[in-house]
Write an enzyme that holds these catalytic residues in place. Structure first.
Site, PDB file in Angstrom:
ATOM      1  CE  LYS A 111      44.904  35.522  42.729  1.00  0.00           C
ATOM      2  NZ  LYS A 111      45.795  36.559  42.164  1.00  0.00           N
ATOM      3  CG  ASP A 122      42.946  38.768  42.382  1.00  0.00           C
ATOM      4  OD1 ASP A 122      44.032  38.939  41.804  1.00  0.00           O
ATOM      5  OD2 ASP A 122      41.904  38.475  41.755  1.00  0.00           O
TER       6      ASP A 122
HETATM    7  P1  NDP Z   1      39.036  45.090  42.153  1.00  0.00           P
HETATM    8  O1  NDP Z   1      38.054  44.241  42.841  1.00  0.00           O
HETATM    9  O2  NDP Z   1      39.619  46.244  42.853  1.00  0.00           O
HETATM   10  O3  NDP Z   1      38.418  45.650  40.785  1.00  0.00           O
HETATM   11  C1  NDP Z   1      37.964  44.785  39.799  1.00  0.00           C
HETATM   12  C2  NDP Z   1      37.423  45.618  38.648  1.00  0.00           C
HETATM   13  O4  NDP Z   1      37.187  44.757  37.539  1.00  0.00           O
HETATM   14  C3  NDP Z   1      36.091  46.261  38.972  1.00  0.00           C
HETATM   15  O5  NDP Z   1      35.960  47.440  38.234  1.00  0.00           O
HETATM   16  C4  NDP Z   1      35.101  45.206  38.514  1.00  0.00           C
HETATM   17  O6  NDP Z   1      33.842  45.706  38.206  1.00  0.00           O
HETATM   18  C5  NDP Z   1      35.779  44.682  37.277  1.00  0.00           C
HETATM   19  N1  NDP Z   1      35.384  43.287  37.060  1.00  0.00           N
HETATM   20  C6  NDP Z   1      35.570  42.243  37.894  1.00  0.00           C
HETATM   21  N2  NDP Z   1      35.053  41.124  37.404  1.00  0.00           N
HETATM   22  C7  NDP Z   1      34.508  41.457  36.231  1.00  0.00           C
HETATM   23  C8  NDP Z   1      33.804  40.742  35.249  1.00  0.00           C
HETATM   24  N3  NDP Z   1      33.560  39.414  35.375  1.00  0.00           N
HETATM   25  N4  NDP Z   1      33.415  41.424  34.135  1.00  0.00           N
HETATM   26  C9  NDP Z   1      33.681  42.757  33.988  1.00  0.00           C
HETATM   27  N5  NDP Z   1      34.339  43.478  34.914  1.00  0.00           N
HETATM   28  C10 NDP Z   1      34.739  42.845  36.008  1.00  0.00           C
HETATM   29  O7  NDP Z   1      40.174  44.098  41.657  1.00  0.00           O
HETATM   30  P2  NDP Z   1      41.653  44.419  41.154  1.00  0.00           P
HETATM   31  O8  NDP Z   1      41.720  45.744  40.502  1.00  0.00           O
HETATM   32  O9  NDP Z   1      42.568  44.111  42.260  1.00  0.00           O
HETATM   33  O10 NDP Z   1      41.839  43.276  40.057  1.00  0.00           O
HETATM   34  C11 NDP Z   1      41.630  43.508  38.669  1.00  0.00           C
HETATM   35  C12 NDP Z   1      42.497  42.546  37.885  1.00  0.00           C
HETATM   36  O11 NDP Z   1      43.875  42.775  38.213  1.00  0.00           O
HETATM   37  C13 NDP Z   1      42.233  41.069  38.201  1.00  0.00           C
HETATM   38  O12 NDP Z   1      42.424  40.309  37.022  1.00  0.00           O
HETATM   39  C14 NDP Z   1      43.324  40.725  39.188  1.00  0.00           C
HETATM   40  O13 NDP Z   1      43.625  39.360  39.196  1.00  0.00           O
HETATM   41  C15 NDP Z   1      44.475  41.556  38.622  1.00  0.00           C
HETATM   42  N6  NDP Z   1      45.578  41.839  39.525  1.00  0.00           N
HETATM   43  C16 NDP Z   1      45.363  42.455  40.718  1.00  0.00           C
HETATM   44  C17 NDP Z   1      46.445  42.713  41.548  1.00  0.00           C
HETATM   45  C18 NDP Z   1      46.280  43.397  42.865  1.00  0.00           C
HETATM   46  O14 NDP Z   1      47.294  43.593  43.538  1.00  0.00           O
HETATM   47  N7  NDP Z   1      45.091  43.790  43.275  1.00  0.00           N
HETATM   48  C19 NDP Z   1      47.812  42.320  41.179  1.00  0.00           C
HETATM   49  C20 NDP Z   1      47.913  41.725  39.872  1.00  0.00           C
HETATM   50  C21 NDP Z   1      46.829  41.498  39.102  1.00  0.00           C
HETATM   51  P3  NDP Z   1      32.625  45.498  39.250  1.00  0.00           P
HETATM   52  O15 NDP Z   1      32.864  46.460  40.352  1.00  0.00           O
HETATM   53  O16 NDP Z   1      31.413  45.780  38.454  1.00  0.00           O
HETATM   54  O17 NDP Z   1      32.686  44.071  39.689  1.00  0.00           O
HETATM   55  O1  2IT Z   2      47.529  38.548  40.875  1.00  0.00           O
HETATM   56  C1  2IT Z   2      48.316  39.042  41.704  1.00  0.00           C
HETATM   57  O2  2IT Z   2      49.533  39.080  41.493  1.00  0.00           O
HETATM   58  C2  2IT Z   2      47.768  39.602  42.944  1.00  0.00           C
HETATM   59  N1  2IT Z   2      46.551  39.608  43.108  1.00  0.00           N
HETATM   60  C3  2IT Z   2      48.679  40.124  44.000  1.00  0.00           C
HETATM   61  C4  2IT Z   2      49.224  39.008  44.844  1.00  0.00           C
HETATM   62  C5  2IT Z   2      50.035  39.417  46.044  1.00  0.00           C
HETATM   63  O3  2IT Z   2      50.413  38.483  46.767  1.00  0.00           O
HETATM   64  O4  2IT Z   2      50.308  40.586  46.254  1.00  0.00           O
END
Ligand code: NDP
Ligand code: 2IT
Length: 454
Positions: free
Chosen positions: A134, A174
């Site tokens: 990561k 992420d």
């Molecule tokens: P994005 O940046 O697309 O979206 C993040 C969302 O979560 C936004 O709505 C943001 O709000 C909110 N958020 C972030 N930080 C905080 C906080 N401290 N408190 C409250 N809300 C928060 O990210 P992702 O959708 O990609 O990621 C969301 C989650 O999913 C994370 O935990 C990530 O690790 C996990 N994840 C993502 C993957 C991927 O492929 N993208 C794969 C697997 C897991 P705001 O806009 O106000 O910051």
């Molecule tokens: O938390 C996760 O699994 C991700 N943000 C996606 C990682 C990836 O390599 O696609």
């Protein structure tokens, strides 16, 4: 400092947890992630002395390599700014390091290590040959111009490029890193290396090495695995009330698939607050606000004035719902929120975010018979589809949306079956946390033993 090589009377797991706390002071999220895995598989480790003989837990909790670097860039006013960049190459027992990049002001080593540690087991669960890593930065893309984000990404990659590669370490997105950032990062990688090495980054654009469905994969995969649980219960998404925190990549596509399967998504949020629309959230509006103009969820009310808004994100967990899908960030559900959810009738919690529930919340769900699908299983669809993107890159080929979707469904179903059957084997029926941790741990630990002391 205490000599940790010396064997004490303490249980192996306790010694390791203490060692992690002492060696990584103040990194509470990392301590929490280690505790969550090791506490749950304690009986399994005690039944297998070969893990202690091979010092597997000492090795598994120590990243193979950690890179911290300076990222200088200039803002639109010409001022010089400096952020810190990270890449934690945690474990390569199963394949090259693989995992996303997070750009968020809260990023520090404790968050990077927890995510990389979790990623190692998640990637093992996908059944694809990928190790765990990561990275990211404390850079905040919010409020920055595209030009500023580009300059930051170029500077970030100017250091990162020497550590990554299609057979070494493959970053992706992420929080705060989406298609725009991956584009700038890939452009700079290509320029520095003079190679169009598509397999060095995933989440790329469709016309330049990206995979169809990667954008949707985390959210869709989450809904597919929840759907497996529902099927086991003789149920379906039809008519279910679903609450989804966040409104980013994971949240939006979880909502899209849940709605497609007949669910009513009643609330979504961002870090400022939550919208509640009892008729069902209008996802097109959310997509327009969030993906279209990088706006705030409160703007939903401009289009739907009858919806409610709470200016505290965590209040989303106070709503009545059947299914909760935390898709924002770590520790968004603590014991108080878990109690509210249980009181209001939640039956299934599917963790789209990484480590969204605290240890106390997980325990509370379990004793109250809520099915908790842990993050390392529930959100594995994202990284699994990244691995499918790498396969397509290696073949200089691209698959159709339907082909990738079919593979994603198979992967999510396999993960669910594996963790469910394993939990049952150890008389821990329905404990998917135990199942996921044992399956992931076993794969990584056994590969480490086979590969000798490296
Ligand atoms: P994005 O940046 O697309 O979206 C993040 C969302 O979560 C936004 O709505 C943001 O709000 C909110 N958020 C972030 N930080 C905080 C906080 N401290 N408190 C409250 N809300 C928060 O990210 P992702 O959708 O990609 O990621 C969301 C989650 O999913 C994370 O935990 C990530 O690790 C996990 N994840 C993502 C993957 C991927 O492929 N993208 C794969 C697997 C897991 P705001 O806009 O106000 O910051
Ligand atoms: O938390 C996760 O699994 C991700 N943000 C996606 C990682 C990836 O390599 O696609």
């Amino acid at each position: 400092m205490k000599e940790y090589l010396e064997r004490t009377q303490e249980e192996y797991v306790d010694r390791i947890i203490e060692r992690v706390i002492v060696k990584n002071p103040g990194e509470t999220e990392f301590h929490q992630a280690v505790r969550e895995v090791l506490e749950s598989i304690r009986p399994f480790i005690e039944a297998h002395p070969e893990y202690e003989e091979n010092a597997i837990l000492e090795r598994l909790t120590e990243p193979e390599r950690q890179v911290y670097f300076r990222v200088p860039w200039t803002d639109d006013k010409g001022r010089i700014r400096v952020n810190r960049g990270y890449r934690i190459e945690f474990n390569s027992a199963l394949g090259p390091y693989k995992g996303g990049l997070r750009f968020h002001p809260t990023v520090y080593p404790g968050i990077m290590k927890f995510l990389a540690f979790e990623q190692t087991f998640k990637n093992a669960l996908t059944g694809r040959p990928i190790g765990g890593g990561k990275g990211g930065s404390d850079f905040d893309p919010k409020g920055k111009s595209d030009a500023e984000v580009m300059r930051f990404c170029q500077s970030f990659m100017t250091e990162l490029y020497r550590h990554i590669g299609e057979k070494t370490d493959i970053p992706a997105g992420d929080i705060g890193v989406g298609a725009r950032e991956i584009g700038y990062l890939f452009g700079q990688y290509k320029r520095i290396t003079n190679k169009f090495e598509a397999g060095a980054l995933t989440g790329k654009g469709i016309n330049w090495g990206g995979s169809l469905l990667r954008t949707e994969a985390t959210g869709y995969g989450l809904v597919y695995i929840v759907n497996e649980v529902l099927k086991d219960q003789g149920e379906s998404f039809e008519g279910k009330k679903v609450v989804i925190s966040g409104s980013g990549n994971a949240a939006i596509y979880a909502a899209q698939k849940a709605i497609e399967l007949g669910a009513i998504v009643i609330a979504m949020s961002d870090s400022d607050g939550a919208v509640y629309d009892p008729q069902g959230i209008d996802l097109d509006t959310v997509i327009e606000i969030k993906e279209g103009r990088r706006g705030r969820i409160v703007e939903y009310l401009e289009v739907h004035p009858n919806a409610d808004y709470e200016n505290k994100s965590k209040n989303i967990w106070k709503l009545d719902c059947d299914i909760a899908l935390p898709c924002a960030t770590q520790n968004e559900i603590d014991i108080d929120e878990a109690k509210e959810l249980v009181k209001n009738g939640v039956k299934i919690v599917g963790e789209g975010a990484n480590m969204p529930s605290t240890l106390e919340a997980i325990e509370y769900f379990q004793i109250n018979n809520v099915v908790l699908i842990p993050a390392k299983a529930a959100n594995a669809g994202g990284v699994a589809t990244s691995a499918l993107e790498m396969s397509q890159n290696a073949m200089w080929d691209s698959w159709t949306f339907e082909e990738v979707d079919k593979k994603l469904k198979e992967i999510m179903t396999n993960i669910y079956q594996n963790i469910k059957i394993t939990a049952k084997e150890y008389n821990k029926e329905d404990d998917l946390v135990f199942g996921a941790n044992v399956v992931g741990f076993q794969k990584v630990a056994n590969a480490m033993i086979s590969q000798g002391l490296v």
